[in-house]
Design a protein around this motif. Structure first.
Motif, PDB file in Angstrom:
ATOM      1  N   VAL A   1     -66.698  -9.752  12.864  1.00 24.25           N
ATOM      2  CA  VAL A   1     -65.100  -9.476  12.484  1.00 24.25           C
ATOM      3  C   VAL A   1     -64.207  -9.415  13.242  1.00 24.25           C
ATOM      4  O   VAL A   1     -63.728  -8.619  13.905  1.00 24.25           O
ATOM      5  N   ILE A   2     -62.730 -10.677  12.885  1.00 25.66           N
ATOM      6  CA  ILE A   2     -61.804 -10.793  13.673  1.00 25.66           C
ATOM      7  C   ILE A   2     -60.769  -9.398  12.725  1.00 25.66           C
ATOM      8  O   ILE A   2     -60.739  -9.745  11.221  1.00 25.66           O
ATOM      9  N   ALA A   3     -60.595  -8.254  13.644  1.00 32.77           N
ATOM     10  CA  ALA A   3     -59.240  -7.999  12.591  1.00 32.77           C
ATOM     11  C   ALA A   3     -57.755  -7.619  13.271  1.00 32.77           C
ATOM     12  O   ALA A   3     -58.104  -7.619  14.709  1.00 32.77           O
ATOM     13  N   HIS A   4     -56.894  -7.583  12.725  1.00 38.82           N
ATOM     14  CA  HIS A   4     -55.488  -6.667  13.338  1.00 38.82           C
ATOM     15  C   HIS A   4     -55.564  -5.126  13.220  1.00 38.82           C
ATOM     16  O   HIS A   4     -54.740  -4.187  14.187  1.00 38.82           O
ATOM     17  N   ARG A   5     -55.433  -4.654  12.063  1.00 41.42           N
ATOM     18  CA  ARG A   5     -55.811  -3.365  11.802  1.00 41.42           C
ATOM     19  C   ARG A   5     -57.619  -2.134  12.692  1.00 41.42           C
ATOM     20  O   ARG A   5     -58.655  -2.851  11.914  1.00 41.42           O
ATOM     21  N   LEU A   6     -56.681  -2.169  13.616  1.00 43.39           N
ATOM     22  CA  LEU A   6     -57.846  -1.610  14.689  1.00 43.39           C
ATOM     23  C   LEU A   6     -59.009   0.015  12.907  1.00 43.39           C
ATOM     24  O   LEU A   6     -59.890   0.092  14.292  1.00 43.39           O
ATOM     25  N   SER A   7     -57.711   0.433  12.276  1.00 40.66           N
ATOM     26  CA  SER A   7     -58.710   1.413  11.928  1.00 40.66           C
ATOM     27  C   SER A   7     -59.608   0.583  10.725  1.00 40.66           C
ATOM     28  O   SER A   7     -60.240   1.379  10.216  1.00 40.66           O
ATOM     29  N   THR A   8     -60.129  -0.189  10.604  1.00 39.49           N
ATOM     30  CA  THR A   8     -60.770  -1.228   9.736  1.00 39.49           C
ATOM     31  C   THR A   8     -62.672  -0.934  10.702  1.00 39.49           C
ATOM     32  O   THR A   8     -63.097  -1.798   9.735  1.00 39.49           O
ATOM     33  N   ILE A   9     -62.177  -1.304  11.899  1.00 38.81           N
ATOM     34  CA  ILE A   9     -63.474  -1.713  12.577  1.00 38.81           C
ATOM     35  C   ILE A   9     -64.128  -1.241  13.400  1.00 38.81           C
ATOM     36  O   ILE A   9     -64.576  -0.915  14.124  1.00 38.81           O
ATOM     37  N   ARG A  10     -63.562   0.280  12.637  1.00 35.60           N
ATOM     38  CA  ARG A  10     -64.360   1.669  13.574  1.00 35.60           C
ATOM     39  C   ARG A  10     -65.864   1.874  13.504  1.00 35.60           C
ATOM     40  O   ARG A  10     -65.998   2.453  14.184  1.00 35.60           O
ATOM     41  N   ASP A  11     -66.275   1.432  12.330  1.00 36.52           N
ATOM     42  CA  ASP A  11     -67.607   1.446  12.354  1.00 36.52           C
ATOM     43  C   ASP A  11     -68.325   0.286  12.918  1.00 36.52           C
ATOM     44  O   ASP A  11     -69.755   0.477  12.705  1.00 36.52           O
TER      45      ASP A  11
END
Length: 633
Positions: A577-587
């Motif tokens: 998962v490539i993410a800029h909004r780090l809140s979406t990858i906390r799990d």
């Protein structure tokens, strides 16, 4: 095959723009280009032999006409003179009528042969251009991504349209004209010699002047024909890019700059086309003038010979016709030579494109992916989903490495997040994983097998991708979803749509799943496009998922629903998962923090926050006011 890390392989070399001949550059290999065209036509050698025979036969029957007509003229002249002098019975109309019937028959046969050879030659030229288009279309699929990094879409499209069309027209018209023109010149020369060698010498005096003029024009016009074909490709490329991006052009008031660029290309195209066509147009009037000089000389000498009784009136009439016919094929050859210049420029671009280096060849003993229908073997494996980046080095250009010594180990079923600032190399790593590009050094392994040991199709079938840039095509919504698995039933398509939270909005559309998306897919919103691409991946049911900001274009409520569907989909599968909004990858099970092409931190969310390092700064910056960031807080 052992599960060992492969040795570093040689880097893929970069490629320049393929098939492009810059303005003013001469053809690199004029003869070689036509040899390649001849090889393409060699497949139809028996048809070409038939064309040759029929073209020669048609020309021969046509050439015999003036000689036979000269006999009618002699009979008519003799009859008139005998009646004037009172020494004969007048004109023999029966004899003349028989000659006319013979002439009609000859010309009908000549026309029939000409029609047959034209029909066959048209078929050959269409088959050759059909084959060229097929090879270009196949080549497009085999070229590495580096080629498209430096070549516009319009340039590639120009090869399959303008360049191939130029070759098609030339083959269809020029080949038979060359055959008939050469045959006509030889045949007429024989017929003129049979009438009078003195007048033949006078007629031949036009050849040196003609050849000098033709060669001069050829030397001067070649570069203009090349420039014409090249800048036609530039114009097409610019128009294609500006049309596909017309919203961006208008949004940023780029119309004037776009028009300026177009005018620059178009002016050069106009200048080169005008010069090439002007020089081509000079052929006919100048050749006609030279031919008329020979015609005048033949008339004067013929009159002198007739006055001395050394040649008949009918032979003079026939010879004058032959002189007229003699200059015509020479003019045709001159015109054809100009057409061949344009053909050479177009063919050279096509062959240069077809000869571009292709993707690195598949392994000599590729690993096949077991789809579950057979036992695992050394060359037929069932993929669990572990991924290893082993000291990967990569640059889009070999002299500029952007990924330096990248290493990571991902276990099967893990959810891996890749984070970092813009330009850190996040999407590049995904492209390497899919083998859109090959690494310069090091290796990428799936279940311990180097990805270069898989067939590309098998490797890519393991992955399902949802990118920021959605890709849909001009077809129904159902077909766009079914692209993930072409043999899926309607029920499976609908189930995937429901899982991606796309079913509801599709039902509200006029034709539902049968609604056709237009060419630029502007009849659905950006968020809806994203949902459709997610449904496509769900339908594909891959072993490994790649999500590049997959929910970046949807609203918060839909994002939550999609995230639930994606969480279910990711269970038991390796996910990137490539993410800029780090809140979406906390799990995420593992977070790879990238900076300047390297992994600077690894761990889960809590571990990385505890380190209070680069990741913690990135994460906290998303909850800090901009003015605080500027102040260095």
């Amino acid at each position: 095959m052992s599960k060992t890390t492969s040795q570093p392989r040689k880097p893929m070399q970069g490629h320049g723009p393929g098939g492009m001949i810059m303005h003013g550059e001469k053809a690199k290999d004029f003869k070689g280009t036509f040899k390649k065209l001849v090889r393409y036509m060699g497949t139809y050698k028996f048809s070409l032999i038939t064309v040759l025979i029929f073209a020669v036969a048609s020309t021969v029957f046509s050439i015999l006409g003036p000689k036979i007509l000269g006999k009618a003229t002699n009979a008519l002249f003799t009859g008139i003179m005998s009646k004037v002098t009172g020494t004969g019975g007048g004109i023999d109309f029966g004899y003349i009528a028989n000659i006319m019937l013979w002439l009609i028959g000859l010309y009908l046969i000549s026309t029939l042969f000409s029609y047959v050879q034209g029909y066959i030659m048209t078929g050959i030229s269409m088959k050759v251009t059909y084959q060229l288009r097929r090879e270009i279309a196949a080549k497009i699929q085999k070229l590495p991504f580096q080629y498209y990094d430096s070549t516009s879409n319009g340039e590639v499209l120009s090869h399959i349209t303008n360049d191939v069309d130029a070759i098609s027209q030339s083959l269809n018209q020029s080949v038979t004209q060359i055959i008939t023109s050469v045959t006509t010149i030889i045949g007429i020369l024989i017929m003129m010699l049979s009438i009078s060698w003195q007048m033949t010498l006078v007629a031949l005096c036009i050849i040196p002047a003609s050849m000098t003029f033709i060669l001069t024009i050829l030397r001067k016009s070649q570069k203009h024909f090349i420039a014409q074909q090249t800048f036609l490709g530039h114009v097409n490329g610019h128009i294609e890019e500006m049309y596909s991006s017309h919203v961006v052009v208008k949004a940023f008031n780029g119309e004037a700059e776009s028009a300026k660029t177009f005018d620059s290309f178009n002016d050069t195209l106009y200048t080169s086309a005008w010069k090439s066509q002007f020089m081509s147009g000079m052929m006919m009037p100048v050749m006609s003038f030279i031919g008329n000089l020979g015609y005048v000389g033949v008339c004067i000498l013929g009159g002198y010979l007739a006055a001395n009784g050394r040649i008949s009136v009918g032979d003079i009439q026939a010879f004058i016709q032959y002189v007229r016919q003699f200059t015509q094929p020479m003019t045709q050859v001159a015109n054809i030579s100009n057409v061949l210049q344009q053909t050479a420029a177009a063919a050279e671009r096509v062959f240069a494109f077809l000869e571009q280096p292709e993707e690195v060849p598949e392994s000599s003993s590729p690993i096949s992916v077991n789809t579950g229908h057979g036992p695992d073997t050394e060359l037929n494996v069932h993929i669990q989903g572990s991924v290893q980046f082993a000291h990967v080095h990569f640059g889009y250009h070999p002299d500029k490495i952007i990924v330096n010594d990248f290493s990571a180990n991902i276990r099967p079923g893990q959810k891996v997040a890749i984070v970092g600032p813009t330009g850190a190399g996040k999407t590049t790593m995904v492209k390497l994983l899919m083998r859109f590009y090959d690494v310069n050094e090091g290796a990428i392994l799936v279940d311990g097998y180097d990805i270069r040991d898989f067939r590309r199709n098998d490797l890519r079938s393991l992955f399902g991708m949802v990118l920021q840039d959605t890709w849909l095509y001009n077809a129904s919504i159902a077909d766009n979803i079914r692209y993930g698995r072409l043999d899926a039933t309607d029920e499976e398509v609908i189930a995937a749509a429901k899982a991606a939270q796309v079913h509801h909005f599709v039902r509200t559309l006029p034709d539902g799943y049968n609604m056709i998306l237009n060419e630029d897919t502007s009849n659905v919103s950006q968020g809806q496009k994203q949902l459709l691409t997610i449904a496509r991946v769900i339908l594909a049911d891959p072993q490994i998922l790649i999500l590049d900001e997959a929910t970046s274009s949807v609203d918060t409520r839909t994002e939550i629903l999609i995230q639930k569907a994606m969480d279910n989909l990711m269970k038991g599968r390796t996910s990137f998962v490539i993410a800029h909004r780090l809140s979406t990858i906390r799990d995420a099970d593992l977070i790879l923090v990238m900076k300047d092409g390297d992994i600077v931190e690894q761990g889960n969310h809590e571990e990385l926050l505890g380190k209070n390092g680069f990741y913690a700064n990135l994460y906290n910056s998303q909850f800090v006011k901009p003015e605080a960031l500027e102040a260095g807080v």
